[in-house]
Design an enzyme around this catalytic site. Structure first.
Site, PDB file in Angstrom:
ATOM      1  CG  ASN A 174      63.555  34.396  68.334  1.00 19.77           C
ATOM      2  OD1 ASN A 174      63.529  34.379  69.570  1.00 19.77           O
ATOM      3  ND2 ASN A 174      63.271  35.494  67.648  1.00 19.77           N
TER       4      ASN A 174
ATOM      5  CG  HIS B  87      59.458  38.355  66.811  1.00 24.95           C
ATOM      6  ND1 HIS B  87      60.302  39.145  67.567  1.00 24.95           N
ATOM      7  CD2 HIS B  87      58.715  39.201  66.061  1.00 24.95           C
ATOM      8  CE1 HIS B  87      60.081  40.415  67.275  1.00 24.95           C
ATOM      9  NE2 HIS B  87      59.127  40.474  66.367  1.00 24.95           N
TER      10      HIS B  87
ATOM     11  CB  SER C 292      56.658  34.414  63.615  1.00 29.98           C
ATOM     12  OG  SER C 292      55.734  35.321  63.042  1.00 29.98           O
TER      13      SER C 292
HETATM   14  C1  GRF Z   1      57.315  36.370  74.517  1.00 32.69           C
HETATM   15  O1  GRF Z   1      56.322  37.251  74.118  1.00 32.69           O
HETATM   16  C2  GRF Z   1      58.192  36.022  73.342  1.00 32.69           C
HETATM   17  O2  GRF Z   1      57.490  35.927  72.143  1.00 32.69           O
HETATM   18  C3  GRF Z   1      59.120  37.189  73.305  1.00 32.69           C
HETATM   19  O3  GRF Z   1      59.384  37.493  74.638  1.00 32.69           O
HETATM   20  C4  GRF Z   1      58.295  37.060  75.449  1.00 32.69           C
HETATM   21  C5  GRF Z   1      58.860  36.128  76.458  1.00 32.69           C
HETATM   22  O4  GRF Z   1      57.949  35.754  77.437  1.00 32.69           O
HETATM   23  N1  GRF Z   1      60.272  36.931  72.475  1.00 32.69           N
HETATM   24  P1  GRF Z   1      58.301  34.605  78.477  1.00 32.69           P
HETATM   25  O5  GRF Z   1      59.597  35.000  79.176  1.00 32.69           O
HETATM   26  O6  GRF Z   1      58.453  33.310  77.730  1.00 32.69           O
HETATM   27  O7  GRF Z   1      57.164  34.570  79.437  1.00 32.69           O
END
Ligand code: GRF
Length: 217
Positions: A106, A108, A135
């Site tokens: 994942n 994050h 992360s």
């Molecule tokens: C990103 O900030 C990711 O870290 C988080 O959700 C957002 C997704 O953005 N989990 P995208 O859909 O990849 O543009």
């Protein structure tokens, strides 16, 4: 490696992975994109890239376990070696992904273990943090709590807002995710019973994305 990406929204991290695949950085193929949101832009990005784009709408399932089971059954049909949660905004049932532990990561937008869950930029600002980041971690039963693989750090500047933080972090997230996936795909990095290992030795602290946008110990 065969990679399946799960995304709920805009899909910019998916796009970064597709670009990394095209440039030869990934040593793998994205074989499917699955979303819980039928209208997610991520699915359009997949279609343009001619990658199977699959929408599984939770409203069509009786309950959470039923949905999660259908989701992982569909994912298994794509036969992935690695599943990447790239902005997948649904909490998954640990029992449903138990067979995939070690093959599920994942991204994050915080310096975990700080700020698991939502609104990470706001929480970093409210806490008066001087540093923020993102992360990549292996998914475990604990929300945003599995073993860390890599992080990127950036300073919080005077006048920063949630949106300026998000905007500055996003391109770094893209690099972080592609570089992390590339290490797993080349089988240099894995999660074993002895923790996360890189090139056969334990990773005591997460890798850091340096100024040259490469991961270093
Ligand atoms: C990103 O900030 C990711 O870290 C988080 O959700 C957002 C997704 O953005 N989990 P995208 O859909 O990849 O543009």
């Amino acid at each position: 490696m065969r990679i399946v990406v799960l995304a709920s929204g805009r899909g910019s991290n998916l796009d970064a992975l597709l670009r990394a695949e095209r440039s030869g950085e990934l040593a793998s193929r994205i074989v499917g994109v699955v979303s819980d949101k039928p209208a997610a832009a991520a699915l359009d990005i997949a279609r343009v890239a001619q990658v199977p784009a699959i929408a599984l709408d939770p409203r069509e399932y009786p309950d959470r376990p039923g949905y999660d089971q259908a989701l992982f059954t569909r994912i298994a049909q794509l036969d992935p070696d690695l599943i990447v949660l790239a902005g997948f905004m649904r909490i998954l049932d640990a029992a449903a992904f138990a067979p995939w532990l070690g093959r599920l990561i994942n991204i994050h937008p915080s310096l975990l273990p700080r700020y698991p869950g939502l609104h990470t930029h706001r929480r970093a600002l409210l806490a008066g943090d001087r540093e923020h980041g993102a992360s990549v971690h292996f998914v475990s039963a604990e929300l945003d709590g599995g073993p860390l693989i890599a992080q990127v750090r950036m300073p919080i500047l005077a006048g920063d807002t949630e949106s300026t933080l998000a905007e500055r972090l996003l391109p770094l997230e893209h690099r972080l995710l592609a570089a992390s996936v590339s290490l797993i795909a080349s089988r240099r990095l894995r999660w074993t019973s002895e923790g996360v290992q890189l090139d056969g030795t334990a990773l005591a602290t997460p890798l850091q994305l340096g100024e040259a946008l490469h991961l270093t110990r």
